[in-house]
Enzyme design. Structure first.
Site, mmCIF file in Angstrom:
data_model
loop_
_atom_site.group_PDB
_atom_site.id
_atom_site.type_symbol
_atom_site.label_atom_id
_atom_site.label_comp_id
_atom_site.label_asym_id
_atom_site.label_seq_id
_atom_site.Cartn_x
_atom_site.Cartn_y
_atom_site.Cartn_z
ATOM 1 N N LYS A 252 0.852 -1.194 0.000
ATOM 2 C CA LYS A 252 0.000 0.000 0.000
ATOM 3 C C LYS A 252 0.886 1.242 0.000
ATOM 4 C CE LYS A 252 -2.970 2.848 2.973
ATOM 5 N NZ LYS A 252 -3.634 2.991 4.285
ATOM 6 N N ASP A 257 -2.775 10.890 2.501
ATOM 7 C CA ASP A 257 -4.155 10.492 2.755
ATOM 8 C C ASP A 257 -4.907 11.625 3.449
ATOM 9 O OD1 ASP A 257 -6.497 9.163 3.157
ATOM 10 O OD2 ASP A 257 -5.736 7.836 4.749
ATOM 11 N N LYS A 264 -10.197 13.830 6.877
ATOM 12 C CA LYS A 264 -9.627 13.740 8.223
ATOM 13 C C LYS A 264 -9.667 15.141 8.834
ATOM 14 C CE LYS A 264 -6.414 9.944 7.219
ATOM 15 N NZ LYS A 264 -6.855 8.913 8.160
ATOM 16 N N ASP A 275 1.647 7.176 4.979
ATOM 17 C CA ASP A 275 0.708 6.088 4.704
ATOM 18 C C ASP A 275 1.179 5.215 3.533
ATOM 19 O OD1 ASP A 275 -1.519 4.682 5.382
ATOM 20 O OD2 ASP A 275 -2.981 6.102 4.563
ATOM 21 N N ASP A 335 -12.076 7.122 3.668
ATOM 22 C CA ASP A 335 -10.805 7.073 4.396
ATOM 23 C C ASP A 335 -10.324 5.636 4.595
ATOM 24 O OD1 ASP A 335 -8.582 7.980 5.667
ATOM 25 O OD2 ASP A 335 -9.594 8.641 7.497
ATOM 26 N N GLU A 337 -9.260 3.687 2.368
ATOM 27 C CA GLU A 337 -8.870 3.596 0.963
ATOM 28 C C GLU A 337 -7.793 2.548 0.704
ATOM 29 O OE1 GLU A 337 -7.656 5.798 3.052
ATOM 30 O OE2 GLU A 337 -5.556 5.288 2.760
ATOM 31 N N ARG A 339 -7.433 -0.544 1.605
ATOM 32 C CA ARG A 339 -7.924 -1.873 1.206
ATOM 33 C C ARG A 339 -8.403 -1.870 -0.246
ATOM 34 N NH1 ARG A 339 -12.196 -1.625 5.999
ATOM 35 N NH2 ARG A 339 -10.349 -0.575 6.802
HETATM 36 ZN ZN LIG Z 1 -7.318 6.538 5.003
#
Ligand SMILES: [Zn+2]
Length: 505
Positions: A252, A257, A264, A275, A335, A337, A339
């Protein structure tokens, strides 16, 4: 950027200034160095005048020793049954830090051993701690350090490992502009050009939208900004000889993010350039393989690099999007995202398995806040049924313990599948609930139930024609130091664990 070369110092004389070393750093019990009684004597004398000896890291003047400096870096009580090898990394980090600040650029590292099996990799783990201290980010000038080590026969592996860890830290640590998806991909192309690892980049928007539909939904608000547009980086290493290990790694790489439309808020966005630790660690492992060139292993990796932006094009909850594997997914929260990115990447890796024997697939991700809530600073490994049947999660956990990157073993349960089950006839899966994972039970386990189904890996379970062992690694709480995504240095976890798992077990 700093430079580090680890050199085997096989001359005992090295201690006394003949090897060009400019400090001696002893990690562990300095009195326990039976082969170096002169150091023991120095320490015994010093202990008469300084009660900190053996308790705190400090430096002694040591005329006659290399550089005239002796740094003592005690590990503390190693007999305590709850201790682990991270004591060696922490001590080496402290000791090398003192040596560097004192001006040393060629310190000699001596690790006082311990017979306990928990500490079987103490020397390598101490080198990792030293490497972590020496590392400076690629955008900062840092020292050029040659680190001498006594008692290690094979330095090629520790050098290759540290170079992979440097790449992982660079990629994870870069800011949202320095390491936006195109820049991250460029770093990889440069890193792997003319190496044993082949690299290709998918950057065509139409191809991405057609072949990675969930990933492209996350990227929908960033396609229009050229420097933020998504990329998929594909890496492949095939060692010489008969291939006995086939690994497939999904990383990932959410380079920033914002949370997307589920923005957020309240300051929770800062630190979200980190991230991308999963993709960074996968690239780090591949960089280690490129240098080490181990025989008999094939490793294929895909990195999903996306910026989760907000804007008029942004995807929103309630949308139903078909994954690459043909599964209709209702978006629960924009959020969640990571996966979505991983599901399409895993689906492509699934196609690459193509009949090979005993395939093992991994996803690496800073996926949930819940993993930190559940386990503090530790990583989680979760198995599918095939991996569990081969006890692969337990094995990874065992390896992670002795390499100082400890994982906890979590188990995928039927409740996790219920959590992502369809809520209407229009979809087959719900990507997530509409809140933060940190606030719900099983918040780091249930995303794997989504990954297994949205990627099509549920077609490769126990009893299928092509079973695929699959392990999901959530490193959200361990990929930066002190669980501090804002200012903590990236850790490169779990590059060492994966390398040892691949080559030694
Ligand atoms: Zn996220």
């Amino acid at each position: 950027m700093s430079k580090l070369l680890i050199v085997k110092a096989d001359q005992e004389e090295a201690l006394f200034g003949d090897g060009g070393w400019d400090a001696v750093v002893v990690v562990g019990d300095a009195n326990g160095l039976e082969s170096h009684p002169e150091i023991g004597q120095l320490v015994a004398h010093a202990a008469h005048v300084d009660a900190r000896i053996g308790k705190e890291p400090l430096m002694l003047m040591a005329p006659g020793l290399a550089g005239g400096r002796l740094v003592l870096a005690p590990t503390g009580d190693l007999d305590n049954e709850y201790e682990d090898v991270r004591r060696f990394a922490e001590a080496a980090q402290a000791g090398i830090g003192i040596a560097l600040r004192a001006g040393a650029r060629a310190p000699l590292l001596l690790v006082s051993g311990n017979d306990d099996l928990r500490y079987s990799q103490a020397l390598e783990v101490a080198l990792m701690g030293a490497g972590h201290e020496i590392y400076t980010p690629f955008d900062v000038s840092g020292p050029e350090v040659t680190l001498g080590v006594l008692g290690l026969d094979e330095v090629a592996r520790v050098n290759a490992l540290e170079n992979g860890r440097i790449a992982a830290r660079d990629l994870c640590g870069g800011d949202p502009e320095q390491m936006a998806p195109p820049a991250f991909a460029d770093y990889c192309v440069e890193l792997f050009s003319d190496t044993a690892v082949s690299v290709s980049v998918i950057d065509d928007p139409d191809t991405l939208k057609a072949d990675y539909p969930l990933l492209s939904a996350v990227a929908r608000a960033s396609f229009a900004v050229e420097r933020h547009a998504p990329r998929v980086v594909r890496l492949e290493y095939v060692g010489e000889g008969v291939i006995s290990r086939n690994w497939f790694l999904a990383g990932k790489g959410v380079t920033f993010d914002t949370g997307g439309a589920d923005l957020k808020i309240g300051g929770a966005m800062a630190g979200m350039s980190r991230d991308k630790g999963g993709a960074a660690a996968v690239a780090g492992l591949m960089a280690t393989l490129a240098q080490l060139k181990p025989k008999g292993v094939r490793v294929v990796a895909e990195l999903g690099l996306v910026r989760n932006s907000i804007g008029s094009e942004a995807f929103v909850p309630d949308e139903i999007i078909e994954s690459h594997a043909g599964v209709k997914v209702r978006i629960g929260n924009t959020d969640a995202e990571g996966r979505l990115v991983l599901a399409d990447v895993l689906s492509h890796l699934r196609e690459s398995v193509n009949g090979c024997e005993n395939p093992v697939m991994f996803s690496l991700a800073t996926l949930t806040g819940h993993v930190g809530r559940a386990y503090g600073p530790y990583s989680a490994v979760i198995e599918n049924g095939v991996a569990r049947g081969q006890a692969l999660g337990g094995q990874l956990q065992m390896v992670s313990e002795i390499w100082g990157e400890p994982f906890e073993l979590s188990r995928l349960r039927r409740e996790d599948f219920a959590q992502v089950a369809a809520r209407s006839p229009s979809e087959r899966l719900l990507s997530s609930n509409n809140g933060a994972s940190v606030n719900i039970s099983r918040g780091h386990q249930f995303p794997m139930a989504f990954l297994v189904q949205a990627s099509g890996l549920d077609q490769h379970g126990l009893g299928s024609d092509q079973p695929i062992a699959y392990l999901h690694l959530d490193i959200a709480a361990s990929s930066v130091e002190k669980r501090d995504p804002l200012y903590g240095q990236p850790t490169a976890v779990p590059v060492a664990t994966l390398l040892a798992n691949l080559l030694d077990h």
